[in-house]
Design an enzyme around this catalytic site. Structure first.
Site, PDB file in Angstrom:
ATOM      1  N   ARG A 173       0.135  -3.322   4.593  1.00 42.70           N
ATOM      2  CA  ARG A 173       1.236  -2.662   3.912  1.00 42.70           C
ATOM      3  C   ARG A 173       2.475  -3.538   4.073  1.00 42.70           C
ATOM      4  NH1 ARG A 173      -1.442   1.333   6.976  1.00 42.70           N
ATOM      5  NH2 ARG A 173      -2.428   2.965   5.699  1.00 42.70           N
ATOM      6  N   LYS A 198       0.787   3.044   9.709  1.00 38.13           N
ATOM      7  CA  LYS A 198       0.992   4.381   9.168  1.00 38.13           C
ATOM      8  C   LYS A 198       0.407   5.414  10.114  1.00 38.13           C
ATOM      9  CE  LYS A 198       0.553   6.992   4.859  1.00 38.13           C
ATOM     10  NZ  LYS A 198       0.046   6.971   3.474  1.00 38.13           N
ATOM     11  N   HIS A 265       2.321  -3.350  -2.931  1.00 37.00           N
ATOM     12  CA  HIS A 265       1.160  -2.610  -2.415  1.00 37.00           C
ATOM     13  C   HIS A 265      -0.104  -2.946  -3.199  1.00 37.00           C
ATOM     14  CE1 HIS A 265      -0.101   0.454   0.437  1.00 37.00           C
ATOM     15  NE2 HIS A 265      -0.856   0.995  -0.495  1.00 37.00           N
ATOM     16  N   ARG A 268      -2.514  -5.191  -1.415  1.00 32.90           N
ATOM     17  CA  ARG A 268      -3.423  -4.491  -0.491  1.00 32.90           C
ATOM     18  C   ARG A 268      -4.591  -3.878  -1.260  1.00 32.90           C
ATOM     19  NH1 ARG A 268      -3.609  -1.378   4.506  1.00 32.90           N
ATOM     20  NH2 ARG A 268      -4.082   0.805   4.129  1.00 32.90           N
ATOM     21  N   HIS A 291      -7.683   3.395   7.107  1.00 33.91           N
ATOM     22  CA  HIS A 291      -7.795   4.711   6.482  1.00 33.91           C
ATOM     23  C   HIS A 291      -8.490   5.679   7.430  1.00 33.91           C
ATOM     24  CE1 HIS A 291      -7.567   2.957   2.128  1.00 33.91           C
ATOM     25  NE2 HIS A 291      -6.389   3.079   2.700  1.00 33.91           N
ATOM     26  N   TYR A 300     -11.599   2.605  -4.386  1.00 36.50           N
ATOM     27  CA  TYR A 300     -11.808   1.237  -4.857  1.00 36.50           C
ATOM     28  C   TYR A 300     -13.150   1.058  -5.556  1.00 36.50           C
ATOM     29  CZ  TYR A 300      -7.751   0.541  -1.949  1.00 36.50           C
ATOM     30  OH  TYR A 300      -6.513   0.655  -1.403  1.00 36.50           O
TER      31      TYR A 300
END
Length: 315
Positions: A173, A198, A265, A268, A291, A300
């Site tokens: 990120r 995050k 972003h 990424r 994640h 994805y």
């Protein structure tokens, strides 16, 4: 053809009215702010302190306080404690229908109000009966490998180019890449230690050999020490600003002639998609990206050419 940009004769007469209107508008906003402060003494500071005690990130605290302030302003002079689930429902509908806020934004408001009533006021029944706005399911825009290379070639400044390359090479990120420290780079193991990502979670992600060579050239050029920010600002004790990286990306995208609606972003997203297309297991990609849920990473599979590219159109 020339255009006369001089003001018309009416402008001097209009200016005092405009200034008076502006002053009145500013005074009205100040009056609103004072009214909210009078009706909710210490509310926002209490919310901020409670969230700090629960170890929320600064970004989340800022967003929640802002959302609660707008909520209080909407119902002034009534205090938030006086409101019912019907009032909150009215407010959420107002944001969705009249303000036309996307579902993701209204969901954030919902979370802020849940914190206010459940954690602060201990009144979970106020929001428990409210339905959550459904999130829009949007697929990310992906840069092709050729577009990524063209982007890097369009960046002239070595520090900025290295920051964008590392963002793509390791799937970071933008908030993570600017906070990488020299001591977080483990070139022997080919890893980067991401600290406080995050959700304030640490993780390791890959550092390709090709990127190690780029970092060595960058390190020598900028004479970095053995510790400190990898991408320092003009002031060495501060890291490069997120906004600086975003602005560089926007200008470089234009120079590269890329028309897709992408942001930093997207690098990424492109990292994850290209790994998937090269046969990397989805579970490993999930770990690299940090994640919590595999469902987040599964997006994805909808933009990868790994499966779609094998389908032949009947035409």
């Amino acid at each position: 053809m020339t255009v006369d940009f001089r003001f018309s004769g009416d402008f001097p007469q209009l200016l005092p009215d405009f200034v008076a209107y502006s002053r009145g508008d500013i005074a009205e906003n100040r009056k609103d702010a004072m009214e909210i402060q009078h009706r909710t003494p210490g509310l926002f500071e209490t919310v901020r302190e409670e969230m700090q005690l629960q170890n929320y990130s600064d970004k989340t605290i800022k967003a929640y306080v802002s959302n609660i302030r707008s909520f209080a302003r909407y119902f002034q002079p009534r205090h938030p404690r006086e409101l019912t689930d019907h009032d909150i429902r009215e407010y959420l509908v107002h944001l969705l229908i009249e303000k036309k806020y996307p579902g993701s934004t209204v969901n954030q408001v919902y979370n802020a109000l849940r914190f206010l009533y459940t954690d602060l006021y201990n009144q979970p029944f106020v929001v428990d009966t409210l339905p959550r706005p459904r999130r829009e399911r949007r697929l990310p825009d992906i840069l092709s490998e050729e577009e990524v290379l063209n982007l890097f070639r369009a960046v002239k400044n070595m520090k900025h180019r290295t920051a964008l390359m590392l963002t793509y090479a390791s799937g970071l990120r933008v908030s993570e890449v600017v906070r990488v420290r020299v001591e977080d780079i483990d070139s022997h193991r080919g890893l980067i230690h991401i600290r406080g990502g995050k959700g304030k979670k640490d993780r390791f992600t890959i550092l390709p050999e090709s990127m190690i060579a780029v970092l060595e050239q960058y390190w020598q050029r900028y004479r970095l020490g053995m510790t400190g920010w990898l991408f320092p600002s003009v002031e060495p004790d501060r890291h490069l600003a997120i906004r600086s990286v975003q602005n560089v990306f926007i200008k470089s995208i234009e120079r590269a002639g890329i028309r897709k609606p992408v942001t930093v972003h997207s690098l990424r997203h492109s990292f994850a998609t290209h790994l998937l297309e090269r046969g990397t297991d989805l579970r490993y990609i999930q770990k690299l990206l940090g994640h919590e849920s595999s469902r987040t990473t599964e997006i994805y599979t909808h933009v990868s050419t790994q499966s779609l590219g094998k389908i032949k159109s009947p035409i």
